[in-house]
Design an enzyme around this catalytic site. Structure first.
Site, PDB file in Angstrom:
ATOM      1  CB  ILE A 113      95.988 -63.085 -47.111  1.00 25.41           C
ATOM      2  CG1 ILE A 113      94.825 -64.006 -46.745  1.00 25.41           C
ATOM      3  CG2 ILE A 113      95.654 -62.244 -48.321  1.00 25.41           C
ATOM      4  CD1 ILE A 113      93.553 -63.266 -46.382  1.00 25.41           C
ATOM      5  N   GLY A 114      97.863 -65.835 -45.987  1.00 28.56           N
ATOM      6  CA  GLY A 114      98.307 -66.469 -44.752  1.00 28.56           C
ATOM      7  C   GLY A 114      98.436 -67.963 -44.934  1.00 28.56           C
ATOM      8  N   GLY A 125      98.890 -71.583 -42.279  1.00 37.88           N
ATOM      9  CA  GLY A 125      98.979 -72.106 -40.922  1.00 37.88           C
ATOM     10  C   GLY A 125      99.138 -73.602 -40.899  1.00 37.88           C
ATOM     11  CB  ALA A 126      99.037 -75.975 -38.071  1.00 41.50           C
ATOM     12  CB  SER A 127      94.572 -76.433 -40.513  1.00 42.23           C
ATOM     13  OG  SER A 127      94.258 -75.064 -40.412  1.00 42.23           O
ATOM     14  N   GLY A 128      96.265 -75.195 -43.216  1.00 41.72           N
ATOM     15  CA  GLY A 128      96.100 -74.900 -44.621  1.00 41.72           C
ATOM     16  C   GLY A 128      96.485 -73.485 -44.990  1.00 41.72           C
ATOM     17  CE  LYS A 129     100.657 -72.318 -49.737  1.00 35.72           C
ATOM     18  NZ  LYS A 129     101.206 -72.141 -51.107  1.00 35.72           N
ATOM     19  CG  ASP A 146      96.066 -72.957 -32.184  1.00 33.41           C
ATOM     20  OD1 ASP A 146      97.046 -72.669 -31.452  1.00 33.41           O
ATOM     21  OD2 ASP A 146      96.132 -73.021 -33.420  1.00 33.41           O
TER      22      ASP A 146
END
Length: 991
Positions: A698-699, A701-705, A822
């Site tokens: 569902i998303g 980002g910079a650090s993971g799924k 962030d």
């Protein structure tokens, strides 16, 4: 003799000009320099305080008077200069100082009695809108000349000192918006010279209004809003003959409104809203010849509205909504010449409206929704040519709409749904240029949507379902470039859809089901990139389903059932993330796309005889019975084998589980996974692992799924699987750093506006974080992926307030404070009711100085962070300011239309060129314009280029509460207008 006098005068002037140059700055100037030395002055506001000057009389903020043969300092006004530091006690050593204002700065620490007691000449003391803490100084009444004392908008705590009963000549006392407790003391009634008493928005202990307040016969302003008041309103308040403004709102007052209030001859405004007042409205209100605004809304008042309430000659605003009033609206309402706002919604009013309502007044807002009113809408409702909002939903009005409404070009909101209205809508009413919502559904309107609709340039919501409209949808509707919601279902519309619908780039919802529309299905639909809902069911559409529908990036509801659609289902529909799909009752043929071959879509394809389900290849209807028998035995054997494997597997898992189960202080190991719980959880790690596949992403980002996982108990959780190496994340911010930061931060946080971390799971090089699931996704997705239309202004305001309270908790209530680093719209998640929570703490740090790397997202990073790498709360506040600007404008933080600018600079430039109103997201309309602009100003303050200009998150929360009418600490005067301080803040920010 005259020559001698002239000569002596000239000599005196020379001596006074020459001697100071020899002996230096006078003593008062030295005191002022000492005061400046204890303050931070980041904007160099006091740069002209030059020690080489003779006197300080020409310095910024300093005023002098001539006394005893010399110029002496008598007034100091250093308000709104961004000064920081403790109260400069040396100012009180100026013997003639009578006026002192340090308002709207960052003066902090506490006020000691020793620092104030030398100020014996003070008449006016204003320390409002600062950061002062501790008790209110009890020494203040010892200042013999003090007339004006304003300590509003600080963090003073404790009770009001008993010494405050002994002010000798105090006229103004303002303690608004502090943290004062105890009850409101009765000894304030001793201050016989008091003209203004302002105690609103303090957490006082529950208590009554002191009857002694009625002794203050000179009182003009009495503000006791949100002071935890209980009991009845003292009838003795009616003796305050000079009272101009009475505010007792947002308390717990009970009983009736005293009839004695009708004796307040000078009263201009009475605010009693949001209490528990009951009984009838008092008679005799027509005696209030100066009253302009009366607000007793959100109470339990009953009985009829008195006839004479509209006989007050200057009445402008009457708010009695959310009560239990009954009877009819008095005929005198039609004769109130200055009536601007009449809000009576959510009562039990009956009968028709007065025939002349609106004919002679300057009526701007009429909200009578949720009553039992009947009859026709008065013909002259807009004769004053100022009507902006006509809200009559959920009543029993009948007949047609007045022709004059079509000429009411000031209208912005028209909501007439759920009535018994009929006949045709006046042709010109379709063309009102400023209307942004036209809501006519659930009536019996007939006739056509006329081509005049091309003139409704600001129309965002056209909601006309459940009527008897007929004819074609005019092609001119394609010129409504701000249209977001077109709902015209359950009418008698016919003919093809106009190709011009493809021009509606802002269109988010199109619902035309239950009509007689025909022709092809939506030519040009591929250009409606923000479409989330498409319902064309129960019409006469033919031809195929356009493959272009599959290219609509945010479409999640598609219903074209009960038509005459033919051909195959386009494979492109597999691109959609659909919550609802219905292609039933058509003439479709061929195979169903593979992604839809599951139970979730079982009812989506009913009554299409030529469609078939096939898991392994193309559909065929020539299968022989032999093949069918083979398939039967193959399936039977497969089921038997799977059953055996399942039984053995269950037995093995049960034995294995009993053997290795280990529970010790919230930690357990299952299948070599280490799980650390931060809350009581009712699931196991192996429930999570099987759902970590691409179908559940569902998303990212910079650090993971991030995956959505539905557990066995039906509960959903969100699982972040961190990247296994730094190729996806920042090279200097690897998986372990992110994991440890997020666990260390969220593991100890408990706040309603911070996303909840259920547990963390680790195994070798794989790390998982399990959060509460937020079904509405992120704010960024809703704002920038075509769904922004579902976020009306009240929802956006609440989201901003929720997020601000979450950040306020991090900055002010965590020890030590935590900086998120962030903050952005994608890291503000929303639950099913659009309550916001701050998420993603992979970059979070305890406030500890400089960082070795820039963290954050493009467009949100504070200017100073890029070159200083200095981390403190001000960095988060800047980012939050950008989020506010997103909420107001609907724009991305960085966009090609800005050129080389980011959102902050674009907003500042647009204000200078086109004004604030042009920034408001068209999806919001302008009905909340003033409130939206206030929040815009808060965003500009937060995103100031100078960190010292940015308010703390605690102040931001207070300012947002004031916008919603729940506080008054910073920025706005009591009447809802921006104070001079706040205007200057915005001016300095935009310059």
């Amino acid at each position: 003799m005259r020559r001698v006098v002239v000569l002596l005068s000239a000599l005196w002037v020379v001596l006074h000009l020459w001697l100071p140059m020899v002996f230096g700055l006078n003593q008062e100037g030295l005191y002022l320099l000492e005061a400046r030395g204890g303050l931070e002055d980041p904007g160099n506001a006091l740069l002209d305080w030059n020690p080489r000057d003779v006197t300080p009389c020409n310095w910024t903020g300093v005023a002098c008077s001539f006394a005893s043969g010399e110029f002496v300092v008598t007034a100091i006004d250093l308000g709104n200069l961004n000064l920081a530091g403790p109260f400069p006690a040396s100012l009180c050593r100026l013997p003639h100082l009578s006026f002192l204002s340090l308002a709207s700065n960052y003066i902090n620490s506490s006020l000691s009695s020793s620092s104030l007691s030398p100020c014996s000449s003070l008449i006016h003391l204003d320390l409002s809108q600062n950061l002062l803490v501790g008790p209110v100084p009890s020494v203040l009444p010892s200042l013999p000349l003090l007339r004006h004392l304003d300590l509003a908008g600080n963090n003073f705590s404790g009770p009001i000192p008993p010494s405050f009963a002994f002010f000798p000549a105090l006229e103004v006392l303002s303690l608004t918006s502090n943290l004062l407790n105890g009850s409101i003391p009765s000894f304030l009634g001793n201050l016989s010279s008091l003209r203004q008493l302002n105690l609103s928005y303090n957490p006082f202990a529950a208590g009554p209004i002191p009857p002694s307040i009625a002794n203050l016969t000179e009182l003009e302003t009495l503000w006791l809003a949100d002071c935890s008041l209980v009991g009845k309103i003292p009838p003795a308040l009616g003796h305050l003959s000079k009272l101009v403004d009475l505010d007792l709102s947002r308390n717990y007052l009970t009983g009736g409104i005293p009839e004695s209030l009708s004796s307040l001859k000078s009263i201009v405004q009475i605010e009693l809203y949001q209490n528990s007042l009951s009984g009838r409205l008092p008679s005799g209100l027509s005696n209030l010849t100066a009253l302009r605004r009366f607000d007793a809304s959100i109470n339990s008042l009953s009985g009829p509205i008195p006839e004479d309430i509209f006989s007050m000659p200057l009445l402008e605003n009457l708010h009695l909504y959310q009560n239990q009033l009954n009877g009819s609206i008095p005929s005198t309402s039609a004769t109130a010449p200055y009536l601007l706002e009449l809000r009576l919604f959510q009562n039990q009013l009956t009968g028709p409206l007065p025939a002349g309502l609106g004919a002679i007044s300057r009526l701007m807002v009429l909200d009578l929704s949720d009553n039992h009113l009947s009859g026709e809408i008065p013909r002259g409702i807009c004769d004053g040519n100022m009507l902006q909002e006509l809200l009559l939903i959920n009543n029993r009005f009948s007949g047609g709409l007045p022709l004059g409404l079509g000429e009411c070009r000031t209208l912005r909101r028209v909501r007439l749904s759920n009535n018994q209205l009929s006949a045709e809508v006046p042709a010109l009413m379709w063309a009102l240029p400023h209307v942004w919502i036209l809501e006519l559904h659930n009536n019996s309107f007939s006739g056509r949507i006329t081509p005049d609709i091309a003139g409704a340039a600001n129309l965002s919501k056209l909601i006309i379902h459940n009527n008897q409209f007929s004819g074609v949808i005019p092609a001119e509707i394609g010129s409504l470039l701000k249209l977001y919601d077109l709902s015209a279902s359950s009418n008698r519309l016919s003919g093809p859809l106009p190709v011009s619908l493809g021009n509606l780039s802002q269109l988010g919802q199109l619902d035309l089901h239950n009509n007689s529309l025909s022709g092809e299905l939506l030519p040009g639909i591929q250009y409606c990139k923000k479409l989330t809902l498409l319902n064309l069911a129960n019409n006469n559409f033919g031809g195929g389903i356009p493959p272009e529908i599959g290219n609509l990036p945010v479409l999640n509801y598609l219903d074209v059932s009960a038509n005459f659609l033919t051909g195959e289902i386009p494979l492109q529909l597999q691109n959609l993330k659909l919550n609802q799909l219905n292609l039933s009752d058509n003439r479709l043929s061929g195979s169903i796309p593979p992604i839809f071959l599951n139970e979730a879509y079982k009812s989506s394809f009913l009554n299409n005889p030529r469609l078939c389900w096939d898991l392994h290849g193309p559909c065929t209807r020539s299968t022989t019975s032999k093949k069918r028998r083979k398939l039967f035995w193959l399936l039977r054997a497969s089921c038997s084998f799977l059953a055996a494997v399942l039984i053995v597997g269950i037995a093995w898992i049960y034995c294995k589980y009993r053997k290795i189960r280990k529970v010790n202080q919230g930690q357990l190991k299952l299948n070599n996974w280490t799980v650390t719980s931060f809350h009581k959880v009712g699931f196991r790690s192996n429930e999570i692992m099987e759902f970590l596949d691409e179908d559940n992403v569902i998303g990212s980002g910079a650090s993971g799924k991030i995956y959505k996982v539905v557990l066995g108990n039906g509960e959903a959780v969100a699982v972040k699987k961190l990247w296994r190496n730094s190729t996806k994340a920042d090279d200097n911010h690897d998986q372990d750093d992110v994991f440890e930061a997020e666990v260390a931060t969220l593991g100890k946080i408990r706040h309603k506006n911070i996303v909840k971390l259920w547990c963390c799971c680790s195994h070798k090089d794989c790390k998982l974080l399990v959060y509460e699931y937020m079904p509405s996704g992120s704010l960024g997705d809703l704002l920038h992926s075509g769904k922004e239309g579902i976020l009306d202004w009240p929802t956006r305001y609440k989201i901003a307030l929720d997020a601000a309270e979450g950040l306020c908790y991090l900055h002010h209530d965590c020890a030590p404070p935590i900086v998120h680093r962030d903050v952005k719209s994608n890291n503000i998640l929303l639950d099913a009711d659009f309550r916001a929570k701050v998420a993603d703490f992979g970059f979070a740090k305890v406030v500890e100085g400089s960082m070795s790397v820039i963290a954050g997202s493009c467009g949100y990073i504070a200017p100073e962070y890029a070159y200083t790498l200095r981390v403190n709360e001000k960095s988060d506040i800047y980012s939050f300011g950008v989020v506010i600007l997103e909420l107001v404008t609907g724009k991305l933080p960085v966009d090609a239309e800005f050129g080389e600018k980011d959102l902050v600079k674009w907003v500042l430039g647009t204000i200078q060129q086109r004004g604030e109103e042009s920034l408001i997201d068209p999806n919001l309309g302008l009905c909340h314009k003033e409130e939206v602009i206030r929040v815009l100003h808060i965003g500009l303050l937060c995103s100031s280029s100078l960190p010292i200009n940015r308010p703390s998150m605690r102040k931001v929360v207070k300012m947002l509460l004031e916008v919603g009418g729940r506080g008054n600490p910073l920025g706005w005067s009591k009447k809802g207008k921006l104070s001079p301080y706040y205007h200057e803040e915005v001016k300095s920010t935009t310059s």
